[in-house]
Enzyme design. Structure first.
Site, mmCIF file in Angstrom:
data_model
loop_
_atom_site.group_PDB
_atom_site.id
_atom_site.type_symbol
_atom_site.label_atom_id
_atom_site.label_comp_id
_atom_site.label_asym_id
_atom_site.label_seq_id
_atom_site.Cartn_x
_atom_site.Cartn_y
_atom_site.Cartn_z
ATOM 1 N N ASN A 95 0.486 -1.137 -0.068
ATOM 2 C CA ASN A 95 -0.063 0.044 -0.053
ATOM 3 C C ASN A 95 0.963 1.353 0.130
ATOM 4 O O ASN A 95 2.101 1.219 -0.332
ATOM 5 C CB ASN A 95 -1.087 0.028 1.137
ATOM 6 C CG ASN A 95 -2.296 0.375 0.677
ATOM 7 O OD1 ASN A 95 -2.547 1.433 0.228
ATOM 8 N ND2 ASN A 95 -3.588 -0.499 1.054
ATOM 9 N N HIS A 122 3.488 0.163 -2.788
ATOM 10 C CA HIS A 122 3.874 -1.313 -2.935
ATOM 11 C C HIS A 122 5.331 -1.538 -2.847
ATOM 12 O O HIS A 122 5.766 -2.426 -3.802
ATOM 13 C CB HIS A 122 3.045 -2.172 -3.892
ATOM 14 C CG HIS A 122 1.780 -2.041 -3.945
ATOM 15 N ND1 HIS A 122 0.848 -2.158 -2.643
ATOM 16 C CD2 HIS A 122 0.787 -1.907 -4.670
ATOM 17 C CE1 HIS A 122 -0.167 -2.403 -2.806
ATOM 18 N NE2 HIS A 122 -0.719 -2.200 -4.229
ATOM 19 N N HIS A 196 -1.846 -9.890 -3.228
ATOM 20 C CA HIS A 196 -2.438 -8.699 -4.068
ATOM 21 C C HIS A 196 -3.304 -9.411 -5.225
ATOM 22 O O HIS A 196 -3.329 -9.090 -6.353
ATOM 23 C CB HIS A 196 -1.677 -7.588 -4.875
ATOM 24 C CG HIS A 196 -2.358 -6.612 -5.086
ATOM 25 N ND1 HIS A 196 -3.144 -6.418 -6.283
ATOM 26 C CD2 HIS A 196 -2.273 -5.129 -4.589
ATOM 27 C CE1 HIS A 196 -3.594 -5.162 -6.363
ATOM 28 N NE2 HIS A 196 -3.221 -4.266 -5.547
ATOM 29 N N ASP A 270 -11.259 1.233 -2.983
ATOM 30 C CA ASP A 270 -10.057 1.095 -2.688
ATOM 31 C C ASP A 270 -9.556 1.574 -1.105
ATOM 32 O O ASP A 270 -9.118 2.588 -0.988
ATOM 33 C CB ASP A 270 -9.109 1.983 -3.495
ATOM 34 C CG ASP A 270 -7.827 1.525 -3.723
ATOM 35 O OD1 ASP A 270 -7.326 0.848 -3.076
ATOM 36 O OD2 ASP A 270 -7.060 2.152 -4.559
ATOM 37 N N GLU A 336 -6.854 -7.722 0.485
ATOM 38 C CA GLU A 336 -5.533 -7.410 0.855
ATOM 39 C C GLU A 336 -5.381 -6.969 2.416
ATOM 40 O O GLU A 336 -5.573 -6.217 2.983
ATOM 41 C CB GLU A 336 -4.684 -6.259 0.285
ATOM 42 C CG GLU A 336 -4.733 -6.246 -1.226
ATOM 43 C CD GLU A 336 -4.503 -5.072 -1.960
ATOM 44 O OE1 GLU A 336 -3.263 -4.814 -1.909
ATOM 45 O OE2 GLU A 336 -5.392 -4.542 -2.634
#
Length: 372
Positions: A95, A122, A196, A270, A336
């Site tokens: 993230n 990430h 992911h 998200d 996730e």
């Protein structure tokens, strides 16, 4: 929905789970990448050593028809060419980290910037998803498993400490795929590793959007985001909002609600949900997807305190996936587990700190089955 109401995908007692190593394709520099197939007779998973990527998860529907329910690519070179994180292991820090920097023990560390804005996402673009891990152990038997390892050097993408990483995939007879992330550091650092994968329970090329599935997340609070999808720092109750998935709810009915500024901000979901169970020693249920058309269900369990729900908001049909399928918004749903975005700047969300002699451990489980 309780487990008792669903059927687990269990192999015949006479069948041992198997593990085999295949050629997963070559990268641009000519290196060939191993692919490990775990199979319990009912469910199979294929893991690429490139990015320790869950390339496929194949499970039957209510009629016994098998399909791959994970979005992705056919060969290693396609994953290399398209950094879309499909099925990949992401780290060192999954993230976003605002400003691509963080402070630890009076020192400020500057990370690689990538993605939109001056942030690190990430792992900064050269994270674990871009590394070829070593295959350390493979075996079948009661369970089928593979363990892969990698050493991230001190200063890699700006992170302090040499980080020795071990990731184990284990498929049992009941169709549970356990992923165990372990990491040891030589200096104080931050770590937040996750998988992911994006799922479509109808099948990744079925032509039916993944958001038609019903979703349950046992979370009473979510993390609102601002520009760049960075957290505002607050926690918001989900009660009476489109973020309330404490009872099964079709994702599609919530993702179209333009009256909710958060949905408009992120172009869909998200967002991180703070799980009611919090940080635990043993995995707890974090999310459940059910698909009435195929009859499949998927659960994600974790030891971590939050789960990021992502609905493939930036898929626009411009990049081909498996068998040339063009993925579009809503074609996959990611769940996730880990820490919320930007936790190094927001200690109210927890701590990503890892010290020498105190290894990082995160255990997550994907469980698949068939509705009765």
């Amino acid at each position: 929905m309780r487990i008792a109401l669903a059927l687990l995908l269990t192999a015949s007692p006479a069948m041992a789970a198997t593990a085999r190593v295949e050629d997963g394709g070559a990268l641009a520099d000519g290196r060939h990448v191993a692919a490990i197939v775990l199979n319990n007779g009912a469910v199979s998973a294929r893991i690429l050593a490139y990015g320790v990527t869950l390339q496929s998860l194949i499970a039957p529907d209510r009629h016994g028809r098998r399909a791959d329910i994970v979005l992705g690519h056919d060969t290693a070179d396609e994953y290399e060419a398209h950094q879309d994180y499909l099925g990949a292991t992401v780290g060192r820090y999954a993230n976003r980290i605002a400003g691509a920097e963080f402070a630890l023990d009076g020192m400020t560390y500057h990370l690689r910037r990538n993605g939109a804005g001056p942030n690190s996402v990430h792992g900064g673009g050269l994270g674990f998803d871009r590394q070829v891990f070593d295959v350390a152990e493979v075996h079948g038997g009661k369970d089928a498993m593979v363990r892969l390892t990698h050493t991230s050097p001190d200063g890699d993408s700006g992170y302090p400490g040499e980080l020795r990483v071990s990731i184990t995939y284990r498929l049992d007879a009941k169709g549970a795929l356990t992923i165990r992330f372990e990491a040891e550091t030589t200096k104080p650092t931050i770590v937040n590793i996750t998988n992911h994968a994006l799922f479509n329970l109808s099948g990744e090329g079925a032509g039916r959007t993944a958001t038609m599935a019903r979703l349950t997340i046992p979370a009473s609070r979510m993390v609102p985001v601002a520009r760049g999808n960075l957290p505002t720092g607050e926690l918001r109750d989900v009660d009476g909002t489109v973020f309330d998935f404490r009872h099964p709810r079709m994702i599609e009915t919530a993702i179209r609600d333009g009256r909710e500024p958060q949905i408009a901000q992120a172009r869909g979901f998200d967002h991180s949900f703070m799980l009611d169970a919090g940080l635990t020693a043993r995995p707890h249920l974090a999310a459940r997807l059910t698909d009435a058309t195929s009859g499949r269900w998927l659960e994600m369990w974790t030891t971590q305190p939050s789960v990021q729900l992502y609905t493939g908001n930036y898929f626009d049909g411009s990049k081909p996936g498996k068998a040339g399928h063009l993925y579009r918004m809503g074609d996959g749903v990611a769940l996730e587990p880990g820490l919320p975005p930007d936790t190094p700047h927001l200690p109210q969300f927890g701590s990503a700190r890892v010290d020498p002699g105190r290894p990082y451990v995160h255990v997550m489980i994907y469980r698949v089955g068939i509705l009765r």
